[in-house]
Design an enzyme around this catalytic site. Structure first.
Site, PDB file in Angstrom:
ATOM      1  N   SER A 216       0.904  -1.253  -0.166  1.00  0.00           N
ATOM      2  CA  SER A 216       0.189  -0.006  -0.027  1.00  0.00           C
ATOM      3  C   SER A 216       0.838   1.206  -0.119  1.00  0.00           C
ATOM      4  CB  SER A 216      -1.201  -0.229   1.148  1.00  0.00           C
ATOM      5  OG  SER A 216      -0.156   0.051   2.465  1.00  0.00           O
ATOM      6  N   ARG A 220       0.242   3.678  -3.114  1.00  0.00           N
ATOM      7  CA  ARG A 220      -0.372   4.789  -2.734  1.00  0.00           C
ATOM      8  C   ARG A 220       0.493   6.070  -3.494  1.00  0.00           C
ATOM      9  NH1 ARG A 220       0.236   4.842   1.879  1.00  0.00           N
ATOM     10  NH2 ARG A 220      -1.627   4.082   2.579  1.00  0.00           N
ATOM     11  N   ASN A 224      -0.996   8.165  -6.995  1.00  0.00           N
ATOM     12  CA  ASN A 224      -0.976   9.559  -6.824  1.00  0.00           C
ATOM     13  C   ASN A 224      -0.276  10.091  -8.081  1.00  0.00           C
ATOM     14  OD1 ASN A 224      -2.916  10.732  -4.829  1.00  0.00           O
ATOM     15  ND2 ASN A 224      -2.100   8.841  -3.953  1.00  0.00           N
TER      16      ASN A 224
END
Lengths: 286, 156
Positions: A216, A220, A224
């Site tokens: 994660s 992440r 993004n």
């Protein structure tokens, strides 16, 4: 329409292709020409652009901070030193806030992570065609300038963090303590038979929990930044659509860049804070 | 987008950066910050101490001034007393001296008068003798009449 679509697709694909150096299937080493060749290289390839920009930006960070560190005195700080001290205190406060153990590695790690990721993310704010165009003039075919839009970079960091988590878990809790943490919860039982029965379930749940942390963390940041980069590329496509679209593109790019500053900072901060929290968890016995 | 050697390269670069930061950046900056904190704390403490010392000094100064004032008042009082004494003494001395001078003058006057009287007496005696000589027309034997003349002189 068909040809325009093709060029747009080619433009986007070109922007998303790393400069890859690796082992060709025929056994020779060299640069990949196109996504197909890069894919065929498999694991034995290296993204020269990602490596160059991340190491360069890391170097910039270390150079600046080292310069300040050499000048650091107890007197009145000024200029660069002032900024660096502010940054160091900011990181130190954050680490003190979420890390309760005693480990001299964590705060410098957090500082490096935050500024390194921040600088890498900031490359996203450079207009998407500038550096690739210069590279093209120099004869370099592909140039992806934002290292954090390469999952290799984000996973590289998150796996290093994961290794530290495992190392400190084993060091602080011991192999048995760490194993117990993975197998004795969340389902607990007094009965020894039940305890053994719960073990695989617990291991499965805790294992997923443990593995999801680095995944994660990396995804992440990558997600993004990749999305942000993608939107910059799509906006850049507008420039080829005439004056009106070009002006619209300029306005959109500016607006997105302003908004992206927030994402750039936030993602660097989140990565740092979560790393500190994960390492804190590795230092704590249940 | 492929996972490849870059992953390992990035991990190594990351590890090196963290190592460098931990070795050469974090400690000197933290040291400087700690030292500055200490310097500031010391400075504040010194300031506080100075302020207290000043207060103490002021207190002492007030005490000293009060003491000096008391002493000065004492000195003035004793000087006044002494002055009065001196004046008194001088007055007494002057009085005695005056009296002495007056007495001496009186004695002088007395003496002078006595002497004048004595001279006068002698002269009267001589005058009387001369008068008597003329009256009698002959020489009066001063020796023979000395006793009488002396008696006359004392009667004058």
């Amino acid at each position: 329409m068909a040809s325009e679509n093709l060029t747009s697709t080619a433009y986007i694909k070109h922007h998303l292709q790393n400069l890859t150096f690796g082992l060709h299937p025929d056994g020779t080493w060299g640069l990949a020409h196109g996504a197909q060749e890069a894919r065929e290289m498999g694991f034995w390839a290296i993204h020269l652009d990602t490596m160059f920009w991340s190491v360069f930006l890391g170097g910039v960070f270390l150079w600046l901070f080292r310069k300040a560190a050499k000048r650091a005195t107890s007197g009145t700080p000024s200029g660069l030193l002032n900024f660096v001290e502010w940054a160091v205190e900011f990181i130190d406060d954050n680490v003190r806030g979420s890390f309760s153990g005693k480990n001299d590695l964590v705060a410098p790690l957090a500082l490096t992570l935050f500024f390194w990721i921040l600088l890498q993310n900031m490359m996203d704010l450079v207009p998407v065609d500038w550096i690739p165009q210069v590279a093209h003039l120099l004869g370099i075919e592909y140039m992806k300038v934002v290292p954090t839009t390469d999952p290799n970079a984000t996973f590289g960091m998150s796996l290093a963090v994961f290794a530290l988590m495992i190392y400190y878990s084993l060091k602080i809790k011991g192999p048995i303590g760490f194993a117990a943490e993975l197998t004795m919860q969340p389902f607990e039982a007094k009965n020894p038979v039940l305890k053994i029965l719960f073990m695989p379930v617990n291991l499965f749940l805790e294992g997923i929990g443990l593995l999801s942390k680095p995944v994660s963390l990396a995804l992440r940041l990558f997600g993004n930044l990749f999305a942000g980069e993608m939107i910059f590329i799509l906006i850049a496509l507008l420039y080829s659509g005439g004056v009106i679209f070009g002006l619209l593109g300029g306005a959109l790019q500016w607006a997105w860049a302003v908004f992206h500053i927030l994402i750039v900072l936030l993602q660097a901060f989140i990565f740092m804070v979560l790393t500190v929290v994960y390492l804190d968890m590795a230092h704590h016995e249940h | 987008m492929n996972i490849n050697l870059t992953l390992i390269g990035q991990s190594i670069a990351f590890a090196l950066f963290v190592w460098f930061c931990m070795k050469f950046i974090w400690p000197p900056i933290m040291n400087a910050l700690e030292q500055r904190k200490k310097t500031i704390a010391d400075g504040l403490a010194a300031g506080e101490r100075g302020k207290r010392e000043q207060e103490l000094g002021e207190q002492r100064a007030t005490e000293v001034i009060k003491e000096a004032k008391g002493k000065a008042a004492e000195v003035i009082a004793s000087a006044e007393k002494r002055g009065a004494e001196i004046v008194e003494q001088a007055k007494n001395d002057a009085k005695t001296e005056g009296e002495r001078i007056v007495a001496a003058a009186r004695a002088d006057i007395e003496q002078e008068a006595q002497r004048a009287r004595e001279a006068l007496r002698t002269e009267v005696a001589a005058l009387a003798t001369a008068g008597a000589e003329q009256i009698l027309g002959r020489e009066v034997d001063a020796g023979a009449h000395a006793e009488m003349l002396d008696e006359l002189a004392t009667q004058l």
